[in-house]
Design a protein around this motif. Structure first.
Motif, mmCIF file in Angstrom:
data_model
loop_
_atom_site.group_PDB
_atom_site.id
_atom_site.type_symbol
_atom_site.label_atom_id
_atom_site.label_comp_id
_atom_site.label_asym_id
_atom_site.label_seq_id
_atom_site.Cartn_x
_atom_site.Cartn_y
_atom_site.Cartn_z
ATOM 1 N N ALA A 69 -15.156 -18.761 -5.227
ATOM 2 C CA ALA A 69 -15.612 -17.657 -4.270
ATOM 3 C C ALA A 69 -14.855 -17.285 -3.173
ATOM 4 O O ALA A 69 -14.847 -15.926 -2.719
ATOM 5 C CB ALA A 69 -16.748 -18.882 -3.290
ATOM 6 N N VAL A 70 -13.796 -17.945 -2.800
ATOM 7 C CA VAL A 70 -12.652 -17.487 -1.885
ATOM 8 C C VAL A 70 -11.768 -16.058 -2.589
ATOM 9 O O VAL A 70 -11.828 -15.282 -2.140
ATOM 10 C CB VAL A 70 -11.674 -18.381 -1.284
ATOM 11 N N ARG A 71 -11.609 -16.497 -4.050
ATOM 12 C CA ARG A 71 -10.917 -15.347 -4.711
ATOM 13 C C ARG A 71 -11.798 -14.230 -4.801
ATOM 14 O O ARG A 71 -11.240 -13.312 -4.915
ATOM 15 C CB ARG A 71 -10.415 -16.240 -5.987
ATOM 16 N N ALA A 72 -13.205 -14.444 -5.069
ATOM 17 C CA ALA A 72 -14.009 -13.597 -5.318
ATOM 18 C C ALA A 72 -14.145 -12.567 -3.972
ATOM 19 O O ALA A 72 -14.160 -11.277 -4.019
ATOM 20 C CB ALA A 72 -15.339 -13.886 -5.790
ATOM 21 N N TYR A 73 -14.211 -12.937 -2.758
ATOM 22 C CA TYR A 73 -14.211 -12.617 -1.741
ATOM 23 C C TYR A 73 -12.812 -11.625 -1.444
ATOM 24 O O TYR A 73 -12.835 -10.315 -1.147
ATOM 25 C CB TYR A 73 -14.310 -13.399 -0.385
ATOM 26 N N VAL A 74 -11.805 -12.033 -1.557
ATOM 27 C CA VAL A 74 -10.447 -11.271 -1.403
ATOM 28 C C VAL A 74 -10.204 -10.312 -2.557
ATOM 29 O O VAL A 74 -10.031 -9.258 -2.145
ATOM 30 C CB VAL A 74 -9.308 -12.451 -1.681
ATOM 31 N N ALA A 75 -10.941 -10.537 -3.763
ATOM 32 C CA ALA A 75 -10.926 -9.598 -4.885
ATOM 33 C C ALA A 75 -11.718 -8.247 -4.359
ATOM 34 O O ALA A 75 -11.345 -7.165 -4.717
ATOM 35 C CB ALA A 75 -11.445 -10.057 -6.154
ATOM 36 N N VAL A 76 -13.010 -8.737 -3.964
ATOM 37 C CA VAL A 76 -13.726 -7.432 -3.448
ATOM 38 C C VAL A 76 -13.125 -6.583 -2.205
ATOM 39 O O VAL A 76 -13.080 -5.284 -2.275
ATOM 40 C CB VAL A 76 -15.168 -8.002 -2.937
ATOM 41 N N LEU A 77 -12.489 -7.479 -1.114
ATOM 42 C CA LEU A 77 -11.827 -6.817 -0.112
ATOM 43 C C LEU A 77 -10.640 -5.997 -0.983
ATOM 44 O O LEU A 77 -10.373 -4.785 -0.293
ATOM 45 C CB LEU A 77 -11.326 -7.883 0.868
ATOM 46 N N ASN A 78 -9.864 -6.506 -1.786
ATOM 47 C CA ASN A 78 -8.709 -5.541 -2.230
ATOM 48 C C ASN A 78 -9.099 -4.468 -3.101
ATOM 49 O O ASN A 78 -8.484 -3.422 -2.918
ATOM 50 C CB ASN A 78 -7.819 -6.607 -3.267
ATOM 51 N N ARG A 79 -10.264 -4.411 -3.891
ATOM 52 C CA ARG A 79 -10.723 -3.304 -4.273
ATOM 53 C C ARG A 79 -11.075 -2.122 -3.330
ATOM 54 O O ARG A 79 -10.759 -1.037 -3.663
ATOM 55 C CB ARG A 79 -11.794 -3.657 -5.316
ATOM 56 N N GLU A 80 -11.740 -2.473 -2.240
ATOM 57 C CA GLU A 80 -12.084 -1.455 -1.461
ATOM 58 C C GLU A 80 -10.782 -1.051 -0.768
ATOM 59 O O GLU A 80 -10.711 0.214 -0.671
ATOM 60 C CB GLU A 80 -12.851 -2.223 -0.148
ATOM 61 N N ILE A 81 -9.702 -1.869 -0.484
ATOM 62 C CA ILE A 81 -8.277 -1.427 0.043
ATOM 63 C C ILE A 81 -7.646 -0.385 -1.005
ATOM 64 O O ILE A 81 -7.233 0.417 -0.640
ATOM 65 C CB ILE A 81 -7.360 -2.549 0.222
ATOM 66 N N LEU A 82 -7.918 -0.892 -2.276
ATOM 67 C CA LEU A 82 -7.100 -0.004 -3.219
ATOM 68 C C LEU A 82 -7.734 1.368 -3.557
ATOM 69 O O LEU A 82 -7.354 2.314 -3.609
ATOM 70 C CB LEU A 82 -7.032 -0.790 -4.537
ATOM 71 N N ALA A 83 -9.249 1.389 -3.340
ATOM 72 C CA ALA A 83 -9.868 2.710 -3.207
ATOM 73 C C ALA A 83 -9.412 3.655 -2.259
ATOM 74 O O ALA A 83 -9.355 4.680 -2.358
ATOM 75 C CB ALA A 83 -11.367 2.232 -3.386
ATOM 76 N N TRP A 84 -9.229 2.778 -1.123
ATOM 77 C CA TRP A 84 -8.915 3.861 0.146
ATOM 78 C C TRP A 84 -7.451 4.324 -0.252
ATOM 79 O O TRP A 84 -7.194 5.135 0.092
ATOM 80 C CB TRP A 84 -8.978 3.028 1.332
#
Length: 163
Positions: free
Chosen positions: A84-99
């Motif tokens: 769950a921690v890795r999934a949360y970080v993955a979602v945040l990283n996807r948003e950062i990479l999109a930006w």
């Protein structure tokens, strides 16, 4: 046009006669902000207050992402598993990479979060919470015997409370 205005006026008049405008909220009170200078974003400020929304929603995307990166340890603290921690970080990283692919707003350095570091910190905090604070006198044999004796004393038949 006159017939439409007459129809609206008739509906307002009939609503007044029925008392539908009586006891409205704010009746008899001054209009809020009447003496303040004009603010062109008054409507969004009042919306945020009325709906109790956080003002972070008004931040530009890079600042919002930066704030979310700073809050990662607090956000993952109560997550139950490492996945769950890795999934949360993955979602945040996807948003950062999109930006990062299509930046907008002020130029602010925002880097993806290292999932391994977040998981390491999550484990450390979890282990620190799991280890109970040991009392210095809890483990001595004399203290344990005294505790057992005092518990037995309250269980004696003549010490039981009357029902």
């Amino acid at each position: 046009m006159d017939s439409w205005e007459a129809t609206v006026e008739a509906q307002i008049r009939s609503a007044q006669e029925r008392g539908e405008f009586d006891n409205l909220p704010g009746m008899g009170k001054p209009i809020p902000g009447r003496n303040l200078p004009y603010d062109e974003s008054w409507w969004i400020k009042s919306f945020l207050e009325r709906e109790a929304l956080p003002t972070d929603l008004l931040l530009p995307t890079p600042l919002l992402l930066r704030r979310r990166v700073e809050q990662v340890p607090d956000e993952v603290r109560d997550l139950p598993t490492e996945e769950a921690v890795r999934a949360y970080v993955a979602v945040l990283n996807r948003e950062i990479l999109a930006w990062l692919r299509n930046p907008s707003g002020p130029r602010v350095v925002v880097r993806p979060v290292n999932a391994d570091e977040v998981v390491r910190g999550w484990r450390e905090r979890r282990q620190a919470r799991a280890v109970p604070a040991a009392r210095p006198d809890a483990g001595t044999p004399a203290t344990v015997a005294l505790q057992r004796r005092s518990r037995r004393w309250w269980r004696l038949p003549w010490r039981r409370p009357a029902a």
